[in-house]
Enzyme design. Structure first.
Site, PDB file in Angstrom:
ATOM      1  N   GLY A  92       0.732  -1.009   0.080  1.00 22.80           N
ATOM      2  CA  GLY A  92      -0.058  -0.002  -0.089  1.00 22.80           C
ATOM      3  C   GLY A  92       0.860   1.018   0.211  1.00 22.80           C
ATOM      4  N   PHE A 119      -1.979  -0.871  -5.734  1.00 25.63           N
ATOM      5  CA  PHE A 119      -2.919  -1.024  -6.931  1.00 25.63           C
ATOM      6  C   PHE A 119      -3.447   0.181  -7.643  1.00 25.63           C
ATOM      7  CE2 PHE A 119      -6.453  -4.512  -7.906  1.00 25.63           C
ATOM      8  CZ  PHE A 119      -5.617  -4.911  -9.014  1.00 25.63           C
ATOM      9  N   GLU A 120      -2.864   0.544  -8.679  1.00 28.89           N
ATOM     10  CA  GLU A 120      -3.285   1.841  -9.285  1.00 28.89           C
ATOM     11  C   GLU A 120      -3.811   1.830 -10.741  1.00 28.89           C
ATOM     12  OE1 GLU A 120      -3.215   4.438  -7.233  1.00 28.89           O
ATOM     13  OE2 GLU A 120      -2.466   3.451  -5.532  1.00 28.89           O
ATOM     14  N   ASP A 141      -2.097  -6.569  -7.269  1.00 27.05           N
ATOM     15  CA  ASP A 141      -3.152  -6.938  -6.269  1.00 27.05           C
ATOM     16  C   ASP A 141      -2.373  -7.699  -5.223  1.00 27.05           C
ATOM     17  OD1 ASP A 141      -5.034  -7.571  -4.605  1.00 27.05           O
ATOM     18  OD2 ASP A 141      -6.000  -9.037  -5.938  1.00 27.05           O
ATOM     19  N   LEU A 175      -2.598  -1.356   3.403  1.00 26.79           N
ATOM     20  CA  LEU A 175      -3.438  -1.353   2.458  1.00 26.79           C
ATOM     21  C   LEU A 175      -4.824  -0.910   3.114  1.00 26.79           C
ATOM     22  CD1 LEU A 175      -2.729  -5.044   1.291  1.00 26.79           C
ATOM     23  CD2 LEU A 175      -2.219  -2.758   0.334  1.00 26.79           C
ATOM     24  N   TYR A 184     -17.316   3.949  13.545  1.00 28.51           N
ATOM     25  CA  TYR A 184     -15.833   3.323  13.257  1.00 28.51           C
ATOM     26  C   TYR A 184     -15.555   2.229  14.239  1.00 28.51           C
ATOM     27  CZ  TYR A 184     -11.292   2.899  11.310  1.00 28.51           C
ATOM     28  OH  TYR A 184     -10.213   2.586  10.426  1.00 28.51           O
ATOM     29  N   VAL A 194      -6.855  13.065   6.133  1.00 22.49           N
ATOM     30  CA  VAL A 194      -7.424  13.274   4.650  1.00 22.49           C
ATOM     31  C   VAL A 194      -6.790  12.184   3.955  1.00 22.49           C
ATOM     32  CG1 VAL A 194      -8.452  14.726   3.183  1.00 22.49           C
ATOM     33  CG2 VAL A 194      -8.613  15.431   5.425  1.00 22.49           C
TER      34      VAL A 194
HETATM   35  P1  NAD Z   1      -4.915   5.037   1.020  1.00 21.62           P
HETATM   36  O1  NAD Z   1      -6.097   4.991   0.381  1.00 21.62           O
HETATM   37  O2  NAD Z   1      -4.087   6.478   1.195  1.00 21.62           O
HETATM   38  O3  NAD Z   1      -4.003   4.051   0.706  1.00 21.62           O
HETATM   39  C1  NAD Z   1      -4.167   2.829   0.667  1.00 21.62           C
HETATM   40  C2  NAD Z   1      -3.131   1.994  -0.143  1.00 21.62           C
HETATM   41  O4  NAD Z   1      -3.616   0.746  -0.251  1.00 21.62           O
HETATM   42  C3  NAD Z   1      -2.800   2.607  -1.581  1.00 21.62           C
HETATM   43  O5  NAD Z   1      -1.354   2.425  -1.781  1.00 21.62           O
HETATM   44  C4  NAD Z   1      -3.722   1.705  -2.467  1.00 21.62           C
HETATM   45  O6  NAD Z   1      -3.000   1.561  -3.796  1.00 21.62           O
HETATM   46  C5  NAD Z   1      -3.337   0.323  -1.830  1.00 21.62           C
HETATM   47  N1  NAD Z   1      -4.066  -0.739  -1.951  1.00 21.62           N
HETATM   48  C6  NAD Z   1      -5.554  -0.932  -2.031  1.00 21.62           C
HETATM   49  N2  NAD Z   1      -5.795  -2.105  -2.685  1.00 21.62           N
HETATM   50  C7  NAD Z   1      -4.884  -2.804  -2.995  1.00 21.62           C
HETATM   51  C8  NAD Z   1      -4.666  -3.993  -3.411  1.00 21.62           C
HETATM   52  N3  NAD Z   1      -5.334  -4.690  -3.832  1.00 21.62           N
HETATM   53  N4  NAD Z   1      -3.180  -4.200  -3.948  1.00 21.62           N
HETATM   54  C9  NAD Z   1      -2.341  -3.463  -3.571  1.00 21.62           C
HETATM   55  N5  NAD Z   1      -2.292  -2.274  -3.060  1.00 21.62           N
HETATM   56  C10 NAD Z   1      -3.805  -1.932  -2.522  1.00 21.62           C
HETATM   57  O7  NAD Z   1      -5.049   4.785   2.600  1.00 21.62           O
HETATM   58  P2  NAD Z   1      -4.710   5.195   3.957  1.00 21.62           P
HETATM   59  O8  NAD Z   1      -5.690   6.139   4.794  1.00 21.62           O
HETATM   60  O9  NAD Z   1      -3.178   5.850   3.981  1.00 21.62           O
HETATM   61  O10 NAD Z   1      -4.917   3.911   4.728  1.00 21.62           O
HETATM   62  C11 NAD Z   1      -3.718   2.949   4.989  1.00 21.62           C
HETATM   63  C12 NAD Z   1      -3.968   2.395   6.541  1.00 21.62           C
HETATM   64  O11 NAD Z   1      -3.773   3.361   7.630  1.00 21.62           O
HETATM   65  C13 NAD Z   1      -5.315   1.606   6.584  1.00 21.62           C
HETATM   66  O12 NAD Z   1      -5.073   0.413   7.276  1.00 21.62           O
HETATM   67  C14 NAD Z   1      -6.262   2.541   7.161  1.00 21.62           C
HETATM   68  O13 NAD Z   1      -7.044   1.898   7.899  1.00 21.62           O
HETATM   69  C15 NAD Z   1      -4.915   3.258   8.161  1.00 21.62           C
HETATM   70  N6  NAD Z   1      -5.331   4.243   9.013  1.00 21.62           N
HETATM   71  C16 NAD Z   1      -5.838   5.394   8.382  1.00 21.62           C
HETATM   72  C17 NAD Z   1      -6.099   6.734   9.016  1.00 21.62           C
HETATM   73  C18 NAD Z   1      -6.739   7.813   8.352  1.00 21.62           C
HETATM   74  O14 NAD Z   1      -7.318   8.895   8.809  1.00 21.62           O
HETATM   75  N7  NAD Z   1      -6.366   7.822   6.854  1.00 21.62           N
HETATM   76  C19 NAD Z   1      -5.993   6.706  10.291  1.00 21.62           C
HETATM   77  C20 NAD Z   1      -5.439   5.648  10.977  1.00 21.62           C
HETATM   78  C21 NAD Z   1      -5.104   4.472  10.254  1.00 21.62           C
END
Ligand code: NAD
Length: 404
Positions: free
Chosen positions: A57, A83-84, A120, A148, A244, A283
């Site tokens: 990710g 996954f882009e 993936d 992820l 949540y 965000v």
């Molecule tokens: P994001 O959407 O910015 O990043 C998600 C990443 O996962 C991307 O790189 C995407 O390409 C990748 N991805 C998704 N499906 C995929 C697949 N099938 N194969 C390969 N890559 C794949 O999300 P984020 O907010 O940075 O979240 C990342 C983690 O942090 C998550 O576990 C989320 O729950 C956690 N988190 C987020 C927050 C928040 O407020 N954003 C807070 C605490 C924890």
């Protein structure tokens, strides 16, 4: 062509190639300045630092910020998976594609190895590709970051596709939903989970896939002595729990946290450890679509900025590396359940008391004045390459599949 953001209900469907690259570069500059400020030494410089890091990710949000910290502050060679949607000459790809391209370009320039796979990450084929690559490098991972966030996952054994949902468990929950672009606040009801909603969400966003990664990497002999792994979670203040922490996504996160113990036992045999890091609400492409969270963030950011404790993804992940994972005494500070708490500043009781006061006062009439809606709007746009400092948005973009 001139590219303007195309936005619907907190979802931006296009990206600005140069803006995404610039935003990635800003994050790289930030960690480089932190390296100098903190006096961080890479492994080559004789410091306590990871040499080879896998980021699952890696393209946006917390994963990208982790990869940038590992590479540009700690000097690690990195393999990234995300996954882009790839761009064409005329059509926008997803922001992560441009971020990855900018990351790889900067890593190459600094003499750091980096390989990025657009695959993936839930598939065994992807696991094998990563294993083959790190073997080609003649290296082993000493850190595996699991970041992820996905709405779907295909089980690699059964090939069944599971979908995650953002629902409550038990009663429906009604709360304010903020449109970041217009400032409109509407009432939104999250329905309770039905049927297999909970198990399906756990299947997608729980820890099963993380565990499978660690097992297969270990069996392939590509985890270094002392290898650590970290996955990310969120808890948040009580009033968001219905949607949540106590909802379907929270169930999945609790599964992730429980599995961390099993993964920890596997890694501990080799002198390593597994952690869940509970991060701040920020965000990102994933969080922008969760109801209540946008309004909460606009209040939270206002207060935290006033107090001088606000952090974005890169500040959070840089601090995770410097003040939790790679500390001078090599100890990792955790809470009573073994979790790393990067949400310490967010959940500070004074901050939360002030956020509560703001949440009670906020309305469509005053949202622009009393909250930091401008800040979260900027962050939202910037995750898609818009509103990024130093980018000339009136300049013609000749090709959508290039970052300059
Ligand atoms: P994001 O959407 O910015 O990043 C998600 C990443 O996962 C991307 O790189 C995407 O390409 C990748 N991805 C998704 N499906 C995929 C697949 N099938 N194969 C390969 N890559 C794949 O999300 P984020 O907010 O940075 O979240 C990342 C983690 O942090 C998550 O576990 C989320 O729950 C956690 N988190 C987020 C927050 C928040 O407020 N954003 C807070 C605490 C924890």
């Amino acid at each position: 062509m001139i590219i303007k953001p195309m936005i619907r209900s907190n979802i931006c469907i296009n990206a600005h190639p140069v803006g995404c690259a610039k935003d990635t570069e800003h994050q790289i500059e930030y960690v480089k300045s932190q390296k100098a400020k903190r006096g961080v030494k890479t492994a080559k410089e004789g410091g306590y630092a990871p040499k080879t890091v896998l980021v699952l990710g890696c393209s946006t949000g917390y994963g990208l910020a982790s990869r940038i910290s590992a590479a540009f502050e700690y000097g690690a060679d990195t393999i990234g998976v995300s996954f882009e949607k790839e761009p064409t000459e005329t059509k926008s790809g997803t922001p992560g594609w441009y971020n990855n391209t900018a990351f790889d370009r900067a890593a190459k320039k600094d003499g750091l190895k980096s390989s990025t796979f657009n695959m993936d990450a839930f598939s065994d084929e992807c696991r094998q590709t990563v294993i083959d690559e790190v073997k080609k490098w003649n290296a082993k991972f000493d850190l595996v970051v699991y970041s992820l966030a996905s709405p779907v996952r295909v089980d690699p054994d059964t090939k069944v596709m599971y979908r995650s949902v953002i629902k409550t468990i038990g009663e429906p929950c009604t709360g304010p939903a903020l449109d970041m672009m217009t400032g409109k606040i509407s009432e939104m009801t999250a329905e309770p989970a039905v049927g297999d909603d909970v198990t399906n969400t756990v299947k997608v966003m729980g820890g099963e896939d993380w565990e499978r990664w660690i097992t297969q990497l270990k069996n392939a002999g590509v985890l270094a002595e002392g290898c650590r792994s970290v996955a990310y979670s969120y808890i948040g203040p009580t009033f968001t729990h219905a949607i949540y922490r106590d909802g379907t996504i929270g169930k999945a996160k609790k599964d992730l946290e429980e599995r961390a113990h099993a993964i920890n036992s596997v890694l501990a045999k080799n002198g390593g450890a597994a952690y869940v890091s509970v991060n701040k609400a920020l965000v990102t492409r994933s969080s922008a679509v969760i109801p209540v969270i946008a309004l909460y963030m606009s209040c939270l950011f206002k207060i935290m900025k006033e107090k001088g404790t606000h952090e974005g993804c890169i500040e959070q992940m840089e601090r995770l590396f410097a003040e939790r994972l790679y500390t001078a005494d090599k100890k990792v500070a955790v809470d009573e359940e073994g979790r790393i708490r990067m949400d310490d500043l967010e959940l500070d009781s004074q901050i939360q008391a002030q956020v509560n006061e703001l949440m009670e006062k906020v309305s469509e009439e005053n949202v622009n004045e009393i909250t930091d809606i401008a800040g979260i709007r900027h962050d939202f746009l910037a995750t898609n390459g818009f509103d990024v400092e130093g980018v000339d948005y009136e300049k013609d973009i000749a090709r959508m599949d290039k970052i300059d």
